[in-house]
Scaffold this motif. Structure first.
Motif, mmCIF file in Angstrom:
data_model
loop_
_atom_site.group_PDB
_atom_site.id
_atom_site.type_symbol
_atom_site.label_atom_id
_atom_site.label_comp_id
_atom_site.label_asym_id
_atom_site.label_seq_id
_atom_site.Cartn_x
_atom_site.Cartn_y
_atom_site.Cartn_z
ATOM 1 N N PHE A 1 -10.762 4.002 -5.635
ATOM 2 C CA PHE A 1 -9.989 3.082 -4.879
ATOM 3 C C PHE A 1 -9.899 3.181 -3.256
ATOM 4 C CE2 PHE A 1 -7.771 2.356 -9.094
ATOM 5 C CZ PHE A 1 -7.767 0.731 -8.837
ATOM 6 N N ASP A 2 -9.855 2.203 -2.443
ATOM 7 C CA ASP A 2 -9.622 2.501 -1.103
ATOM 8 C C ASP A 2 -7.933 2.855 -1.109
ATOM 9 O OD1 ASP A 2 -8.975 2.222 1.751
ATOM 10 O OD2 ASP A 2 -9.965 0.685 1.867
ATOM 11 N N ARG A 3 -7.743 4.084 -0.424
ATOM 12 C CA ARG A 3 -6.249 4.407 -0.586
ATOM 13 C C ARG A 3 -5.514 3.885 0.624
ATOM 14 N NH1 ARG A 3 -5.939 9.046 -4.667
ATOM 15 N NH2 ARG A 3 -4.090 9.985 -3.121
ATOM 16 N N THR A 4 -6.431 3.081 1.287
ATOM 17 C CA THR A 4 -5.434 2.532 2.466
ATOM 18 C C THR A 4 -5.035 1.123 2.293
ATOM 19 O OG1 THR A 4 -7.293 1.581 3.508
ATOM 20 C CG2 THR A 4 -6.709 4.095 4.124
ATOM 21 N N ARG A 5 -5.356 0.463 1.030
ATOM 22 C CA ARG A 5 -4.942 -0.863 0.507
ATOM 23 C C ARG A 5 -4.147 -0.855 -0.884
ATOM 24 N NH1 ARG A 5 -8.916 -4.820 2.350
ATOM 25 N NH2 ARG A 5 -10.655 -3.787 3.640
ATOM 26 N N GLU B 1 -7.578 -4.060 -8.239
ATOM 27 C CA GLU B 1 -8.876 -4.912 -8.184
ATOM 28 C C GLU B 1 -8.957 -5.844 -9.342
ATOM 29 O OE1 GLU B 1 -12.076 -2.202 -7.236
ATOM 30 O OE2 GLU B 1 -11.379 -1.503 -5.502
ATOM 31 N N ARG C 1 0.865 -1.061 0.054
ATOM 32 C CA ARG C 1 -0.045 -0.038 0.082
ATOM 33 C C ARG C 1 0.800 1.332 -0.107
ATOM 34 N NH1 ARG C 1 -0.111 2.498 4.903
ATOM 35 N NH2 ARG C 1 0.595 0.850 6.824
ATOM 36 N N ASP D 1 1.046 -4.210 2.993
ATOM 37 C CA ASP D 1 -0.170 -4.203 3.592
ATOM 38 C C ASP D 1 -0.249 -5.275 4.653
ATOM 39 O OD1 ASP D 1 -2.614 -3.788 4.541
ATOM 40 O OD2 ASP D 1 -3.719 -4.406 2.606
ATOM 41 N N TYR E 1 -10.666 -9.623 -0.965
ATOM 42 C CA TYR E 1 -10.963 -8.335 -1.354
ATOM 43 C C TYR E 1 -10.806 -7.799 -2.686
ATOM 44 C CZ TYR E 1 -11.458 -3.116 -1.334
ATOM 45 O OH TYR E 1 -11.480 -1.798 -1.428
ATOM 46 N N HIS E 2 -9.508 -8.130 -3.112
ATOM 47 C CA HIS E 2 -8.869 -7.767 -4.496
ATOM 48 C C HIS E 2 -9.272 -8.580 -5.557
ATOM 49 C CE1 HIS E 2 -6.321 -4.650 -2.581
ATOM 50 N NE2 HIS E 2 -6.023 -5.517 -1.647
#
Length: 475
Positions: free
Chosen positions: A126-130, A134, A75, A91, A98-99
Motif C-alpha cells: 500500500f501507499d502508506r500516505t493514503r 483498494e 489515512r 485524507d 485512485y482507490h
C-alpha cells in the motif's frame, strides 16, 4: 448500494464502523511491524459477480459508501516518537479513482487467470500516505461474469469487521436505491500534525500514571492481607501464559519448512454450507471444527503422497474477542496455537478431537497475550517488533480462520454477488486458509507459500479430497 442488515436498512450503522480515532495496540503493532512481503498485513476479498455492473453506477455507489463510512477516507498519522498508537485522520487529498479501478482480464477469463491477477495485486504494498484500501473491478470473466477484488490493510479491520463493512454497503435488490442518506457530520478533534499527536499522546500517558500506581498499591495490599484472590489469579494467569506462549507440541513438517513468504499462490475451494454443518453435527462439533478437519485431511493426504507420516501439525486459529456491544470494525481477535490432529484418518473422530481442543483453548485466561505484549513492542524500535511478529507467525505451519457471511443474496450496483473468497497474508505460515459462508456456500480461500509448496496441482488435489471426505460423511 444500500446499507442493509438482516433486520432491514439501518443507515446509521455505517457511519459508526471503525469510528475510533486511534488504532488499538494490536493494530499499531501490525502497522509498525510490517515488512513486505513476508510480514505483510494485506487481506483481500474476491467477490465473484454474475455480471459486470454499470461502471458509472458502480463508481457512484462507491462515492456514496466512502462518504458514509468515514474510515474509507482516512489515512494514518504516526506520532513522532513511539509513545502511543497512530491516529486516523482525514485524507484531504482523497481521490476515489485512485482507490477504485477497472480492468479487463485477458485471454479466456478463467478462474486461474483471475487468481493469478489477485495474488499479484495482493503482493503490491500500500501507499502508506493514503487510506489503506483498494478496489478493482475485473471484467471479462468466462460466462459474462465479473469480479471485485477488495484489498485492505489488516490495521483497518479483522475478517469479521470486513464482513460487517461489506454487509453495510451491499444491497438486497438489483434495483437502484433512491434517496440514500448522506453521512452525518462528525465533530472529531483530529490532530493537525504529528507534533500535536505526539504531545497529546504523551499527555495522556502522564495523566494515567497516578491511576496505574494507585491500582498497583491497592492490588498489592489486598494480596498481602489475603483479602482478595489476586495472587491465585496471577498464578493461574502465569500458568496459562506459559501454555499459550509455548510452541505447539508438533514435529515440524519436512515438506513445509521452506517458508519465505515471498511468493503467494491463491487457490479456492467451495462446498455446500449444509453439508459441512451436517458433518459437524454428526461429530457433535462446530462448523469451524468440520472446516479445520477438512483442511487437515487434505494436508495429511499431501504428506502421504510424498511418503511422509505425520501425526500433528502446528496450527494457529484466530479467535474473535468481540463482545455483543463492541463497535463495528477494527481488530478484536487473538491467536490460539495448538497441535492439530492431522494423523487421525476418520473424519468424524478428527472433528470430535478438534472440538475438545478448541473448547480448551477458548477458556485460557492468557489467550489474548498479544494485546498484553503489544503496548511494550510498540514502544521500542519497529525492528524489534518485526522480529517478535516473525517469531510468533513462524510458530505455526497452518493458519485457519472462519468468518460467517451473509445468509441471503446481495448485490453491488445491480450485480449479484455469487461468491466471496477471502485471502489472508502469510506471516510465517505455509498455508493461510480462510472461509466465509456466503448465501449457503462455504467459500474457502487459500494463500499458499510458493516456496514451501512447489507442486501446487498435487497439493490442491489433496485439499479437495480432504474437503470431499468431510462433506460426504453423511451421504
Amino acid at each position: 448500494m444500500a446499507v442493509v442488515t438482516e433486520n432491514g436498512q439501518m443507515w446509521d450503522l455505517a457511519a459508526t464502523w471503525g469510528a475510533e480515532d486511534r488504532m488499538n495496540e494490536t493494530e499499531a503493532l501490525m502497522w509498525r511491524s510490517e515488512n513486505h512481503p513476508r510480514l505483510s498485513s494485506t487481506i483481500c476479498s474476491l467477490l465473484i459477480l454474475d455480471r459486470a455492473p454499470d461502471w458509472d453506477r458502480f463508481m457512484a455507489a462507491n462515492e456514496w459508501a466512502t462518504e458514509l463510512v468515514p474510515r474509507c477516507r482516512q489515512r494514518v498519522m504516526d506520532p513522532l516518537l513511539p509513545v502511543g498508537p497512530p491516529a486516523w485522520v482525514p485524507d484531504e487529498g482523497f481521490q476515489l479513482d485512485y482507490h477504485v479501478r477497472r480492468t479487463h482480464l485477458p485471454g479466456d477469463g478463467s478462474m486461474a487467470q483471475l487468481l493469478e491477477f489477485a495474488q499479484t495485486q495482493a503482493l503490491a504494498p500500500f501507499d502508506r500516505t493514503r487510506p489503506l484500501w483498494e478496489g478493482t473491478l475485473v471484467e471479462g470473466l468466462e460466462g459474462g461474469r465479473a469480479a471485485y477484488l477488495l484489498k485492505l490493510h489488516h490495521s483497518l479491520t479483522d475478517g469479521l469487521g470486513g464482513i460487517q463493512l461489506m454487509s453495510l454497503v451491499q444491497s438486497r435488490t438489483r434495483e437502484h436505491t433512491p434517496d440514500k442518506p448522506s453521512a452525518p457530520p462528525r465533530d472529531a478533534g483530529y490532530p493537525s500534525d504529528p507534533w500535536e499527536l505526539t504531545a497529546t499522546v504523551m499527555g495522556e500517558q502522564v495523566r494515567r500514571i497516578p491511576g496505574v500506581a494507585a491500582r498497583a498499591v491497592t492490588g498489592g495490599a489486598r494480596m498481602l492481607t489475603g483479602r482478595s484472590s489476586a495472587l491465585g489469579e496471577a498464578v493461574r494467569y502465569g500458568s496459562s501464559l506459559r501454555r499459550t506462549l509455548a510452541a505447539p507440541p508438533a514435529r515440524s513438517s519436512p515438506l513445509l519448512g521452506d517458508r519465505r513468504g515471498s511468493t503467494w499462490r491463491f487457490q479456492v475451494m467451495e462446498c455446500e454450507l449444509a453439508d459441512l454443518k451436517a458433518a459437524a453435527k454428526l461429530a457433535r462439533g462446530s462448523l469451524n471444527d468440520a472446516y479445520v478437519a477438512a483442511l487437515l485431511g487434505g494436508l495429511r493426504r499431501y504428506h502421504e503422497r510424498h511418503g511422509v507420516a505425520i501425526d500433528d501439525l502446528s496450527t494457529v486459529m484466530p479467535v474473535s474477542m468481540r463482545k455483543t456491544d463492541d463497535p463495528m470494525g477494527g481488530n478484536k481477535f487473538a491467536g490460539a496455537y495448538f497441535a492439530a490432529p492431522i494423523g487421525i484418518e476418520d473424519p468424524v473422530e478428527r472433528i470430535a478431537v478438534l472440538r475438545g481442543i478448541v473448547l480448551t483453548l477458548r477458556v485460557e485466561p492468557a489467550l489474548d497475550t498479544l494485546s498484553v505484549v503489544a503496548p511494550l513492542l510498540n514502544r521500542v524500535p519497529s525492528k524489534i517488533g518485526q522480529i517478535a511478529f516473525d517469531l510468533v507467525g513462524s510458530a505455526a505451519e497452518l493458519s485457519a480462520s472462519n468468518v460467517p457471511g451473509v445468509p441471503y443474496p446481495v448485490y453491488m450496483a445491480g450485480a449479484r454477488v455469487e461468491r466471496v473468497f477471502p485471502f489472508g497474508p502469510l506471516p510465517g505460515v505455509a498455508v493461510m486458509a480462510a472461509m466465509i459462508s456466503h448465501n449457503g456456500t462455504c467459500c474457502i480461500g487459500l494463500n499458499i507459500d510458493g516456496d514451501a509448496v512447489e507442486d501446487l496441482d498435487v497439493f490442491m488435489e489433496c485439499m479437495q479430497e480432504g474437503l470431499v471426505e468431510v462433506t460426504s460423511v453423511v451421504a
